[in-house]
Design an enzyme around this catalytic site. Structure first.
Site, PDB file in Angstrom:
ATOM      1  N   ALA A 133       1.002  -1.511  -0.242  1.00 13.19           N
ATOM      2  CA  ALA A 133       0.090  -0.164  -0.157  1.00 13.19           C
ATOM      3  C   ALA A 133       0.733   1.312  -0.338  1.00 13.19           C
ATOM      4  O   ALA A 133       1.574   1.195   0.959  1.00 13.19           O
ATOM      5  CB  ALA A 133      -1.423   0.015   1.126  1.00 13.19           C
ATOM      6  N   GLU A 245       2.518  18.503   2.172  1.00 15.29           N
ATOM      7  CA  GLU A 245       3.846  17.778   2.944  1.00 15.29           C
ATOM      8  C   GLU A 245       3.900  18.112   1.007  1.00 15.29           C
ATOM      9  O   GLU A 245       4.615  17.790   0.661  1.00 15.29           O
ATOM     10  CB  GLU A 245       2.948  16.127   2.833  1.00 15.29           C
TER      11      GLU A 245
END
Length: 382
Positions: A133, A245
């Site tokens: 993932a 981010e």
């Protein structure tokens, strides 16, 4: 090109950061890259001059200023000194991990964790990605089962920056596996806990000083008091922080691209071929003209987003646009820089070669270019 995004207080801070980078990072870069990790003392030194906690409350030793432009200055100065790889752990702590604590800590948690994070005594890591993932965070398999006053955590995380140095790991776990993304929670896990194990440093093609590794959780008991925010709300907490981010990555990519351009101009003036500097050849001049134009355009857009973020108006779609465009641009600019340097551009003793290897990950982490385009595409309403 004059930049208008920074004020006098930012430029004063830049001088502090520049002196810090020259004194505490540049002399050790080569050793850290050889060792595959930076010294823990780098974080303490950064904390001492106030670099790690600009946004943290003053009561915990921070600067009490949430203006992300101060964070951007650190990335720009690291890139200018050809030390972005060695300073990534600092950026991870200040730009990406710390905001999770600032936005979601309870008063008790803030008092327990923030003083050490701000001082650099406590090093943070952020553990979302797993072997199966990556950009699809909802697909994580790490489990956290409630057992009395604790959660029992089992699973594996990979591609984790600060993995070898970290004291606390903000970890995405499944607390309700049947609920998909609605069953994710965030736990702050102490790396001294029984059952926690660090894997060996991953052998990457770039960013050698960044201690990227796997983390293993074998029935680690985590106090329920270490739950960050509400149970099963972790996915939404992560989404709240992804725009910053991605802007942080765009800042780094743009700074690295501009540094690659500057290195290439300098080399083109000095290197001679057929009796003249290679910069005298039209092809080289055209390549440098493209690099100059594209990097300045990218900088204008990133600066616009920095200003918007300072006003609390950062848009997730625009952050995605900045992230994919600047990181792909950085690839092109750095690659041209290597070509201009010729054979020397392939030698790791030259900063342009290190930038070429270090920057390749940028279109991948914090959401791949393809994911960024999907986010943008969905916003169009097609």
């Amino acid at each position: 090109m004059e930049r208008v995004v920074f004020g006098g207080e930012h430029e004063e801070y830049r001088e502090t950061v520049r002196r810090f980078v020259r004194a505490e990072v540049v002399p050790h870069r080569e050793r850290w890259e050889g060792a595959g990790r930076v010294d823990r003392g780098l974080f303490a030194a950064a904390g001492e001059v106030g670099i790690l906690g600009v946004a943290a409350p003053e009561e915990f030793g921070g600067g009490g200023c949430g203006d992300f432009r101060f964070n951007a200055i650190l990335s720009e100065e690291l890139a200018a000194a050809d030390c972005l790889s060695a300073g990534l752990g600092l950026s991870l702590q200040a730009d990406i991990a710390l905001p999770y604590l600032l936005a979601n800590c309870s008063p008790e948690q803030a008092a327990r964790w923030l003083p050490g994070v701000v001082s650099g005594e406590t090093i943070l890591a952020l553990a979302m990605t797993e072997p199966g993932a990556g950009s699809d965070v909802a697909g994580i398999a790490t489990r956290a089962v409630r057992d009395g006053d604790a959660y029992v955590v089992s699973g594996t995380k990979t591609f984790i920056t600060n993995a070898l140095n970290a004291d606390l790991v903000i970890t995405a776990v499944k607390t309700d596996p049947a609920a998909g993304r609605k069953g994710i929670s965030l736990l702050v896990i102490d790396t001294h806990a029984d059952g926690f194990r660090r894997g060996a440093k991953l052998a990457k093609i770039g960013q050698p000083a960044a201690d990227t590794a796997e983390l293993f959780f074998d029935e680690v008991r985590v106090p329920a008091a270490n739950l960050l925010g509400e149970e099963n709300r972790g996915f939404y907490l992560m989404m709240n922080h992804l725009s910053q981010e991605r802007l942080a990555v765009a800042v780094q990519a743009t700074a690295q691209a501009r540094r690659a351009y500057a290195l290439s101009v300098e080399y083109a003036k000095q290197r001679e071929a057929f009796g003249q500097p290679i910069g005298a050849f039209q092809h080289t001049r055209f390549a440098l003209a493209e690099m100059k134009t594209e990097t300045e355009i990218a900088q204008v857009y990133v600066d616009r987003l920095l200003l918007a973020h300072s006003r609390g108006e950062l848009d997730a779609v625009e952050a995605a646009q900045a992230k994919w465009w600047t990181t792909e641009l950085c690839q092109r600019v750095v690659d041209r820089g290597v070509q201009i340097h010729g054979g020397y551009g392939y030698l790791t003793e030259y900063p342009i070669a290190r930038a070429w290897a270090d920057s390749r990950i940028q279109p991948i982490y914090a959401g791949t270019t393809e994911v960024m385009k999907e986010i943008i595409g969905r916003s169009i309403g097609l």
